[in-house]
Design a protein around this motif. Structure first.
Motif: not given
Length: 159
Positions: A138-145
């Motif tokens: 499982c790959i999860t990317d969390l982006f904080f723009p």
């Protein structure tokens, strides 16, 4: 936190006769690929998510044209492209967190600082292996723009 002394961590797990390989790169010098957060996935000897490897060693490979060569660029790796921008070259563009949680079988790497300043605040990638009815990665990317973040493209290099 890893700062400058981790070159590559290779975690190999054998669960239910499966082989998953996760490779994360921490850039040490200006002569490496722009691939912080990149990973590989191999299952039962079959490559699913891959790496282009090293290019042909020419004058350009070690010169000003280094990042015109696909295998050296972020575009040649499984890392996000932010606002059409790839990771920047240089020691100052690094991961700010690198942690393995043995109990959860989860790797966390924060690498927003690998991108040009002002395009994203942070990216946190979590890579975990789950063993339920079958093994899964499982790959999860969390982006904080930030306000300037207009486009995020996930880029996966398949075999």
């Amino acid at each position: 936190m890893a700062h400058g002394n981790v070159h590559a961590v290779l975690a190999v797990h054998q669960l239910q006769e499966a082989h998953h390989i996760v490779k994360i790169i921490q850039r040490l010098t200006d002569a490496h690929h722009n691939d912080i957060g990149h990973f590989l996935c191999v299952f039962n000897g079959e490559m699913f998510l891959t790496d282009l490897g090293a290019g042909e060693y020419t004058k350009d490979y070690f010169g000003a044209g280094r990042y015109d060569i696909l295998c050296n660029r972020s575009l040649g790796h499984s890392v996000p492209i932010i606002n059409g921008l790839e990771q920047a070259a240089g020691r100052e563009y690094q991961a700010t967190q690198f942690a393995w949680n043995e109990e959860a079988k989860e790797l966390t790497i924060s690498f927003g600082a690998a991108y040009p300043k002002g395009c994203i605040q942070e990216i946190v990638r979590k890579i975990c292996m789950k063993e339920e009815d079958s093994l899964s990665l499982c790959i999860t990317d969390l982006f904080f723009p930030v306000e300037q973040t207009k486009e995020i493209v996930e880029n996966l290099i398949t075999a």
